[in-house]
Design an enzyme around this catalytic site. Sequence first.
Site, PDB file in Angstrom:
ATOM      1  CB  CYS A 165      -0.976  -0.007   1.176  1.00  0.00           C
ATOM      2  SG  CYS A 165      -2.134  -1.386   1.054  1.00  0.00           S
ATOM      3  CG  HIS A 222     -12.041  10.140 -11.561  1.00  0.00           C
ATOM      4  ND1 HIS A 222     -13.327   9.861 -11.162  1.00  0.00           N
ATOM      5  CD2 HIS A 222     -11.737   9.206 -12.481  1.00  0.00           C
ATOM      6  CE1 HIS A 222     -13.785   8.812 -11.814  1.00  0.00           C
ATOM      7  NE2 HIS A 222     -12.836   8.378 -12.614  1.00  0.00           N
ATOM      8  CD  GLU A 225      -8.724   1.165   1.782  1.00  0.00           C
ATOM      9  OE1 GLU A 225      -8.068   2.193   1.685  1.00  0.00           O
ATOM     10  OE2 GLU A 225      -8.506   0.301   2.661  1.00  0.00           O
TER      11      GLU A 225
HETATM   12  N1  LIG Z   1      -6.962  -0.196   9.137  1.00  0.00           N
HETATM   13  C1  LIG Z   1      -6.698  -0.021   7.823  1.00  0.00           C
HETATM   14  N2  LIG Z   1      -6.045  -0.972   7.156  1.00  0.00           N
HETATM   15  C2  LIG Z   1      -5.763  -0.795   5.859  1.00  0.00           C
HETATM   16  C3  LIG Z   1      -6.156   0.374   5.208  1.00  0.00           C
HETATM   17  C4  LIG Z   1      -6.845   1.373   5.942  1.00  0.00           C
HETATM   18  O1  LIG Z   1      -7.216   2.450   5.430  1.00  0.00           O
HETATM   19  N3  LIG Z   1      -7.101   1.138   7.235  1.00  0.00           N
HETATM   20  N4  LIG Z   1      -5.887   0.525   3.903  1.00  0.00           N
HETATM   21  C5  LIG Z   1      -5.224  -0.366   3.198  1.00  0.00           C
HETATM   22  C6  LIG Z   1      -4.903  -0.095   1.762  1.00  0.00           C
HETATM   23  O2  LIG Z   1      -5.548   1.071   1.317  1.00  0.00           O
HETATM   24  C7  LIG Z   1      -5.125  -1.222   0.793  1.00  0.00           C
HETATM   25  O3  LIG Z   1      -5.082  -0.697  -0.517  1.00  0.00           O
HETATM   26  C8  LIG Z   1      -6.415  -1.972   0.949  1.00  0.00           C
HETATM   27  O4  LIG Z   1      -6.438  -2.949  -0.044  1.00  0.00           O
HETATM   28  P1  LIG Z   1      -6.197  -4.491   0.243  1.00  0.00           P
HETATM   29  O5  LIG Z   1      -5.276  -4.664   1.394  1.00  0.00           O
HETATM   30  O6  LIG Z   1      -5.844  -5.123  -1.030  1.00  0.00           O
HETATM   31  O7  LIG Z   1      -7.634  -4.863   0.708  1.00  0.00           O
HETATM   32  P2  LIG Z   1      -8.315  -6.216   0.535  1.00  0.00           P
HETATM   33  O8  LIG Z   1      -9.631  -6.148   1.260  1.00  0.00           O
HETATM   34  O9  LIG Z   1      -8.376  -6.567  -0.905  1.00  0.00           O
HETATM   35  O10 LIG Z   1      -7.335  -7.163   1.320  1.00  0.00           O
HETATM   36  P3  LIG Z   1      -7.254  -8.721   1.310  1.00  0.00           P
HETATM   37  O11 LIG Z   1      -6.860  -9.038   2.709  1.00  0.00           O
HETATM   38  O12 LIG Z   1      -6.208  -9.034   0.312  1.00  0.00           O
HETATM   39  O13 LIG Z   1      -8.613  -9.214   0.953  1.00  0.00           O
HETATM   40  C9  LIG Z   1      -4.737  -1.601   3.799  1.00  0.00           C
HETATM   41  N5  LIG Z   1      -5.095  -1.747   5.169  1.00  0.00           N
HETATM   42 ZN   LIG Z   2      -5.527   1.537  -0.625  1.00  0.00          ZN
END
Ligand SMILES: Nc1nc2c(c(=O)[nH]1)N=C([C@H](O)[C@H](O)COP(=O)(O)OP(=O)(O)OP(=O)(O)O)CN2
Ligand SMILES: [Zn+2]
Length: 121
Positions: free
Chosen positions: A26, A70, A109
Amino acid sequence: MRARLTKEFRFEAAHTLPSLPEGHKCRQMHGHSFKIEISVEGEVDESIGWIYDHKKISDAMRPLLEQLDHGYLNDIPGLESPTIERMAAWFWRKLEADLPGLAEIVIFETPTARCSFKGEF
Ligand SMILES: Nc1nc2c(c(=O)[nH]1)N=C([C@H](O)[C@H](O)COP(=O)(O)OP(=O)(O)OP(=O)(O)O)CN2
Ligand SMILES: [Zn+2]
């Protein structure tokens, strides 16, 4: 009679999370299709049958969505490290003066990751 009124919005935006350790995925720029739910609570005006017109929520959200949609979130003051927790707090501060009874903000998200915030700073 008291009730809760919720309006949902969507926007697309890019971000990075620069405070994360080197190598965390990230830290790379990437985007999300965000969904946000704004809830207000209050007394129902019995003469009309609503708390207030939910257009009031849309009107308050419009300039914020125009700013974020965007866009690159990290460039926006207050969102330099835009986790969904910080985004929820950012929306709260922007909306609380315009939306009486603001009760909860839920921001998604991904379809499986969301943050809910009730204004407890
Ligand atoms: N507490 C938080 N944890 C995370 C945040 C956040 O805002 N608060 N944000 C992120 C990242 O933005 C990331 O892009 C999220 O995407 P991802 O990790 O791929 O999310 P998924 O649900 O697709 O995760 P999987 O566990 O792979 O399903 C990360 N964490
Ligand atoms: Zn993200």
